[in-house]
Design a protein around this motif. Structure first.
Motif, PDB file in Angstrom:
ATOM      1  N   ARG A 155      80.337  66.009  90.282  1.00  0.00           N
ATOM      2  CA  ARG A 155      80.748  67.264  90.908  1.00  0.00           C
ATOM      3  C   ARG A 155      81.047  68.337  89.863  1.00  0.00           C
ATOM      4  O   ARG A 155      80.708  69.511  90.045  1.00  0.00           O
ATOM      5  N   THR A 156      81.673  67.958  88.753  1.00  0.00           N
ATOM      6  CA  THR A 156      82.008  68.949  87.720  1.00  0.00           C
ATOM      7  C   THR A 156      80.753  69.614  87.155  1.00  0.00           C
ATOM      8  O   THR A 156      80.782  70.800  86.824  1.00  0.00           O
ATOM      9  N   GLN A 157      79.660  68.867  87.059  1.00  0.00           N
ATOM     10  CA  GLN A 157      78.409  69.462  86.576  1.00  0.00           C
ATOM     11  C   GLN A 157      77.803  70.396  87.611  1.00  0.00           C
ATOM     12  O   GLN A 157      77.311  71.471  87.279  1.00  0.00           O
ATOM     13  N   LEU A 158      77.837  70.002  88.870  1.00  0.00           N
ATOM     14  CA  LEU A 158      77.301  70.867  89.924  1.00  0.00           C
ATOM     15  C   LEU A 158      78.117  72.148  90.046  1.00  0.00           C
ATOM     16  O   LEU A 158      77.558  73.223  90.277  1.00  0.00           O
ATOM     17  N   ASP A 159      79.423  72.038  89.887  1.00  0.00           N
ATOM     18  CA  ASP A 159      80.288  73.216  89.981  1.00  0.00           C
ATOM     19  C   ASP A 159      80.104  74.163  88.801  1.00  0.00           C
ATOM     20  O   ASP A 159      80.389  75.355  88.909  1.00  0.00           O
ATOM     21  N   ALA A 160      79.632  73.655  87.686  1.00  0.00           N
ATOM     22  CA  ALA A 160      79.525  74.462  86.462  1.00  0.00           C
ATOM     23  C   ALA A 160      78.263  75.312  86.398  1.00  0.00           C
ATOM     24  O   ALA A 160      78.203  76.245  85.595  1.00  0.00           O
ATOM     25  N   VAL A 161      77.269  75.039  87.222  1.00  0.00           N
ATOM     26  CA  VAL A 161      76.031  75.819  87.142  1.00  0.00           C
ATOM     27  C   VAL A 161      76.164  77.128  87.911  1.00  0.00           C
ATOM     28  O   VAL A 161      76.880  77.207  88.910  1.00  0.00           O
ATOM     29  N   PHE A 162      75.479  78.161  87.422  1.00  0.00           N
ATOM     30  CA  PHE A 162      75.541  79.475  88.062  1.00  0.00           C
ATOM     31  C   PHE A 162      74.507  79.612  89.176  1.00  0.00           C
ATOM     32  O   PHE A 162      74.711  80.348  90.122  1.00  0.00           O
ATOM     33  N   ASN A 163      73.391  78.940  89.046  1.00  0.00           N
ATOM     34  CA  ASN A 163      72.330  79.017  90.045  1.00  0.00           C
ATOM     35  C   ASN A 163      72.383  77.780  90.951  1.00  0.00           C
ATOM     36  O   ASN A 163      71.505  76.942  90.921  1.00  0.00           O
ATOM     37  N   LYS A 164      73.398  77.724  91.764  1.00  0.00           N
ATOM     38  CA  LYS A 164      73.652  76.562  92.621  1.00  0.00           C
ATOM     39  C   LYS A 164      72.541  76.327  93.650  1.00  0.00           C
ATOM     40  O   LYS A 164      72.401  75.226  94.159  1.00  0.00           O
ATOM     41  N   ASP A 165      71.747  77.358  93.935  1.00  0.00           N
ATOM     42  CA  ASP A 165      70.634  77.190  94.887  1.00  0.00           C
ATOM     43  C   ASP A 165      69.555  76.282  94.305  1.00  0.00           C
ATOM     44  O   ASP A 165      68.860  75.593  95.043  1.00  0.00           O
ATOM     45  N   GLU A 166      69.400  76.293  92.992  1.00  0.00           N
ATOM     46  CA  GLU A 166      68.354  75.503  92.339  1.00  0.00           C
ATOM     47  C   GLU A 166      68.804  74.089  91.996  1.00  0.00           C
ATOM     48  O   GLU A 166      67.988  73.172  91.936  1.00  0.00           O
ATOM     49  N   PHE A 167      70.088  73.920  91.743  1.00  0.00           N
ATOM     50  CA  PHE A 167      70.596  72.617  91.314  1.00  0.00           C
ATOM     51  C   PHE A 167      71.465  72.025  92.411  1.00  0.00           C
ATOM     52  O   PHE A 167      72.589  72.442  92.628  1.00  0.00           O
ATOM     53  N   LYS A 168      70.894  71.065  93.097  1.00  0.00           N
ATOM     54  CA  LYS A 168      71.569  70.400  94.221  1.00  0.00           C
ATOM     55  C   LYS A 168      71.878  68.955  93.853  1.00  0.00           C
ATOM     56  O   LYS A 168      71.296  68.394  92.935  1.00  0.00           O
ATOM     57  N   GLN A 169      72.755  68.383  94.633  1.00  0.00           N
ATOM     58  CA  GLN A 169      73.080  66.969  94.486  1.00  0.00           C
ATOM     59  C   GLN A 169      71.820  66.142  94.798  1.00  0.00           C
ATOM     60  O   GLN A 169      70.983  66.558  95.596  1.00  0.00           O
ATOM     61  N   ASN A 170      71.706  64.987  94.160  1.00  0.00           N
ATOM     62  CA  ASN A 170      70.573  64.105  94.447  1.00  0.00           C
ATOM     63  C   ASN A 170      70.598  63.683  95.908  1.00  0.00           C
ATOM     64  O   ASN A 170      71.666  63.543  96.511  1.00  0.00           O
ATOM     65  N   GLU A 171      69.405  63.455  96.453  1.00  0.00           N
ATOM     66  CA  GLU A 171      69.263  63.086  97.849  1.00  0.00           C
ATOM     67  C   GLU A 171      70.142  61.878  98.196  1.00  0.00           C
ATOM     68  O   GLU A 171      70.232  60.915  97.447  1.00  0.00           O
ATOM     69  N   GLY A 172      70.780  61.975  99.374  1.00  0.00           N
ATOM     70  CA  GLY A 172      71.579  60.870  99.868  1.00  0.00           C
ATOM     71  C   GLY A 172      73.062  60.988  99.565  1.00  0.00           C
ATOM     72  O   GLY A 172      73.886  60.386 100.248  1.00  0.00           O
ATOM     73  N   TYR A 173      73.401  61.728  98.548  1.00  0.00           N
ATOM     74  CA  TYR A 173      74.798  61.878  98.151  1.00  0.00           C
ATOM     75  C   TYR A 173      75.349  63.165  98.750  1.00  0.00           C
ATOM     76  O   TYR A 173      74.628  64.136  98.973  1.00  0.00           O
ATOM     77  N   ALA A 174      76.663  63.190  99.004  1.00  0.00           N
ATOM     78  CA  ALA A 174      77.301  64.356  99.623  1.00  0.00           C
ATOM     79  C   ALA A 174      77.114  65.593  98.751  1.00  0.00           C
ATOM     80  O   ALA A 174      77.297  65.537  97.539  1.00  0.00           O
ATOM     81  N   GLN A 175      76.702  66.680  99.387  1.00  0.00           N
ATOM     82  CA  GLN A 175      76.523  67.945  98.674  1.00  0.00           C
ATOM     83  C   GLN A 175      77.892  68.498  98.376  1.00  0.00           C
ATOM     84  O   GLN A 175      78.241  69.149  97.559  1.00  0.00           O
TER      85      GLN A 175
END
Length: 175
Positions: A155-175
């Protein structure tokens, strides 16, 4: 809620008695007899990066389709070197034994506790990944899904990106 007596028994199909899951297995292959106490974190023991046994396993797997006799040679060399005195002939396998599943089993025996198992299972395909987990880990059998072949992005890596539309959680895991 406590565990039932039945859930305390772990696997046990290939053992004379079931193993109690409240106890853990201990691997001593990494023990360092030079440490003064168990709490000492310094050591003079070398750390392995790569082992010759792993090279034999890689060679056997790589040659299994290209040059089966040579693959069999490498696997038998490894197994004979691990045999108890006088038992090397019992460790030899024939070409019919040399399959992906046999190599995965041999890697589990040889490289147990070396943190490689997930990588071993995931490099084939989702079907083999799920099949092997279901066969070898009854605790995970009901929950393992093909998408578990990749791990969740922290989650800390997903929260750190600025372009959240391009970088999503891997399939199957909670977004």
């Amino acid at each position: 809620m406590g565990l039932s007596e039945e859930t305390h028994d772990l696997y046990g199909d290939n053992t004379p008695a079931k193993i109690n899951r409240l106890r853990t297995f201990q691997l001593s292959k990494f023990d360092d007899p030079t440490r003064a106490t168990m709490d000492e974190d310094r050591s003079t023991r070398d750390a392995f990066v790569f082992r010759i046994a792993e090279m034999y396993l890689i060679a056997a797997e790589a040659l299994m389709e290209l040059d089966p006799p040579k693959a069999l040679y490498y696997m038998n060399q490894l197994r004979e070197n691990r045999a108890l005195p006088g038992k090397s002939s019992q460790m030899r396998i024939n070409s019919n034994d040399l399959t992906v599943d046999f190599i995965l089993d041999e890697r589990a025996r040889e490289l147990g506790g070396e943190q490689l198992r997930w990588f071993d299972l995931k490099r084939f395909n989702e079907e083999k990944f799920v099949e092997r987990i279901k066969a070898g880990n009854p605790d995970a059998a009901g929950n393992v899904k093909p998408w578990h072949i990749v791990r969740p992005i922290p989650r800390t890596q997903l929260d750190a990106v600025f372009n959240k539309d391009e970088f999503k959680q891997n399939e199957g895991y909670a977004q």
